[in-house]
Design a protein around this motif. Structure first.
Motif, PDB file in Angstrom:
ATOM      1  N   PRO A 291       4.352  -4.665 -12.821  1.00 51.63           N
ATOM      2  CA  PRO A 291       3.160  -4.799 -11.982  1.00 51.63           C
ATOM      3  C   PRO A 291       2.281  -5.976 -12.385  1.00 51.63           C
ATOM      4  CG  PRO A 291       2.733  -3.195 -13.684  1.00 51.63           C
ATOM      5  CD  PRO A 291       4.155  -3.676 -13.899  1.00 51.63           C
TER       6      PRO A 291
ATOM      7  N   PHE B 173       3.499  -6.012  -7.371  1.00 52.67           N
ATOM      8  CA  PHE B 173       4.680  -6.077  -8.233  1.00 52.67           C
ATOM      9  C   PHE B 173       5.336  -7.446  -8.095  1.00 52.67           C
ATOM     10  CE2 PHE B 173       4.404  -1.607  -6.819  1.00 52.67           C
ATOM     11  CZ  PHE B 173       4.251  -0.984  -8.043  1.00 52.67           C
TER      12      PHE B 173
ATOM     13  N   ASP C 149       5.240   3.034  -5.960  1.00 50.50           N
ATOM     14  CA  ASP C 149       4.414   2.882  -7.169  1.00 50.50           C
ATOM     15  C   ASP C 149       5.188   2.178  -8.277  1.00 50.50           C
ATOM     16  OD1 ASP C 149       6.197   4.791  -8.067  1.00 50.50           O
ATOM     17  OD2 ASP C 149       4.691   6.343  -8.443  1.00 50.50           O
TER      18      ASP C 149
ATOM     19  N   HIS D  92      -2.113  -7.178 -11.501  1.00 49.61           N
ATOM     20  CA  HIS D  92      -3.371  -6.607 -11.040  1.00 49.61           C
ATOM     21  C   HIS D  92      -3.685  -7.063  -9.612  1.00 49.61           C
ATOM     22  CE1 HIS D  92      -4.494  -5.033 -15.010  1.00 49.61           C
ATOM     23  NE2 HIS D  92      -3.900  -6.109 -15.477  1.00 49.61           N
TER      24      HIS D  92
ATOM     25  N   THR E  90      -6.727  -6.248  -6.342  1.00 44.11           N
ATOM     26  CA  THR E  90      -7.967  -5.572  -5.966  1.00 44.11           C
ATOM     27  C   THR E  90      -8.407  -6.057  -4.601  1.00 44.11           C
ATOM     28  OG1 THR E  90     -10.167  -4.944  -6.785  1.00 44.11           O
ATOM     29  CG2 THR E  90      -9.588  -7.257  -6.943  1.00 44.11           C
TER      30      THR E  90
ATOM     31  N   ARG F 105       0.859  -1.188   0.000  1.00 43.22           N
ATOM     32  CA  ARG F 105       0.000   0.000   0.000  1.00 43.22           C
ATOM     33  C   ARG F 105       0.893   1.235   0.000  1.00 43.22           C
ATOM     34  NH1 ARG F 105      -5.261   0.557   0.486  1.00 43.22           N
ATOM     35  NH2 ARG F 105      -5.570  -1.516   1.396  1.00 43.22           N
TER      36      ARG F 105
ATOM     37  N   VAL G 164      -2.926   3.768  -2.208  1.00 41.20           N
ATOM     38  CA  VAL G 164      -3.313   2.873  -3.300  1.00 41.20           C
ATOM     39  C   VAL G 164      -2.606   1.529  -3.122  1.00 41.20           C
ATOM     40  CG1 VAL G 164      -3.234   2.488  -5.793  1.00 41.20           C
ATOM     41  CG2 VAL G 164      -3.751   4.770  -4.890  1.00 41.20           C
TER      42      VAL G 164
ATOM     43  N   ARG H 166      -1.030  -1.802  -4.595  1.00 43.79           N
ATOM     44  CA  ARG H 166      -0.411  -2.204  -5.861  1.00 43.79           C
ATOM     45  C   ARG H 166       0.283  -3.552  -5.693  1.00 43.79           C
ATOM     46  NH1 ARG H 166       0.713   3.325  -5.309  1.00 43.79           N
ATOM     47  NH2 ARG H 166      -0.093   4.639  -7.008  1.00 43.79           N
TER      48      ARG H 166
END
Length: 375
Positions: free
Chosen positions: A141, A82, A117, A143, A145, A73, A78, A80
């Protein structure tokens, strides 16, 4: 029936006459390599409860199908994901399972540093390297969620929304456990299970084995009043529950107490006893055809456990959990035997009772569809 070594759709569509998928789908490394791509790299996989990365800079690491994955985070709040690999020479960036990152992630090999990021912010001596392109040196990266209070990852390039893979799940999870978002992990049991990931799902998705192998659990859940509902890519087992000194207890003022057992495609299980104040989750991270890394997590609302909660954790760790581990390990060994005919009859009764194995037929149809390119 003529036994086969290849998945055939007709073996799973007629539940009353269904057979298991062929044994080689549990033992073949070639088939596992196929499943890595057609199932695990192209599905939303649940990897953690959202509380594990609730704070800014918090991260977790997961290992799955040969990939090391980091979910973090950012300072911008946000979430993410990786790949845990430095774009320079491939060294892994993070070795810890979880923690709190500084404002950058620094590779321990050559000290390349990356923002949370994924952007490269420092590479020693890059100013002296011909045509060094910073934009081609960011972290790769995948995805990620949040859904139903949990974190899911997807390694495909352009995944469909998770609500399309698991439609309606979030609403039903919140009904079964309204406090799911507020829960905190109290315990984790990690096992390198010598079994195929599908053997573990098979075992979970039926209660035919409960009366003989989960005596204390069966004392709390009435298999005679047991339902199994099937949705798109998920199912829920619902059992009439009662408090038990040999397993879990709850306030007897709870009206119509039920136990909920959610299975999520492809390999995650949510267990919610009555009361709405705790749950357990089984996370599967396939390693090979014959090995699966499992996290068995227990969640409560409170930080300091009560004596009853400590007893419950002990029961899960030393009674209930080992019972299932022994079963799936034995099945995996048996599936390689020349004494196994290659497929077994799925014991789906016409009344769809609590002892019926129609859940396995449902799961095997989804597996068959994935292998046949229809999922």
């Amino acid at each position: 029936m003529k036994f086969t070594t290849t998945i055939k759709k007709e073996h799973h569509e007629d539940i009353d006459n269904a057979w298991t998928i062929p044994a080689r789908y549990y033992t073949s490394e070639e088939i596992f390599e196929t499943e890595k791509e057609v199932i695990f790299a192209n599905s939303w996989i649940c990897v953690a409860h959202s509380s594990e990365v609730r704070e800014k800079n918090a991260f977790i690491k997961r290992e799955m199908i040969g990939e090391s994955l980091v979910i973090v985070r950012g300072r911008d709040d946000v979430l993410r994901g990786f790949y845990n690999v430095c774009p320079h020479r491939g060294h892994q960036l993070i070795s810890e399972e979880s923690g709190k990152a500084k404002n950058v992630i620094t590779c321990p090999y050559h000290a390349w540093a990356f923002k949370l990021d994924g952007e490269l912010v420092h590479a020693t001596n890059c100013e002296n390297v011909n045509k060094f392109d910073k934009d081609l040196a960011s972290l790769v990266p995948f995805h990620v969620t949040e859904y139903a209070g949990f974190i899911f990852v997807n390694l495909s390039n352009d995944p469909k929304p998770i609500s399309e893979q698991l439609p309606g799940l979030e609403e039903e999870v919140f009904k079964a456990c309204p406090s799911v978002k507020e829960l905190k992990r109290a315990a984790r049991f990690v096992s390198q299970t010598p079994a195929n990931w599908k053997s573990i799902v098979d075992n979970y998705i039926e209660c035919y084995h409960c009366p003989t192998n989960h005596v204390s659990f069966a004392d709390s859940v009435d298999v005679g009043q047991y339902e199994h509902e099937f949705k798109k890519n998920w199912s829920v087992q619902i059992g009439k529950a009662k408090p038990s000194n040999s397993s879990y207890q709850f306030d007897e003022s709870v009206t119509d107490p039920k136990f909920f057992g959610f299975w999520l495609w492809p390999c995650t299980m949510f267990n919610m006893p009555p009361g709405g104040d705790f749950m357990t989750v089984i996370y599967e991270f396939p390693v090979s055809a014959g090995e699966t890394l499992q996290f068995y997590d227990i969640y409560f609302l409170n930080d300091v456990l009560t004596d009853d909660q400590k007893r419950l954790v002990d029961w899960y760790e030393n009674v209930f959990r080992p019972e299932d581990l022994r079963l799936v390990e034995s099945v995996q060994k048996g599936l390689t035997s020349r004494g196994y005919r290659g497929q077994g009859r799925i014991m789906a009764d016409k009344t769809r009772s609590g002892l019926s194995e129609h859940g396995i037929a449902f799961f095997h149809k989804l597996v068959a569809d994935a292998h046949l390119g229809e999922k």
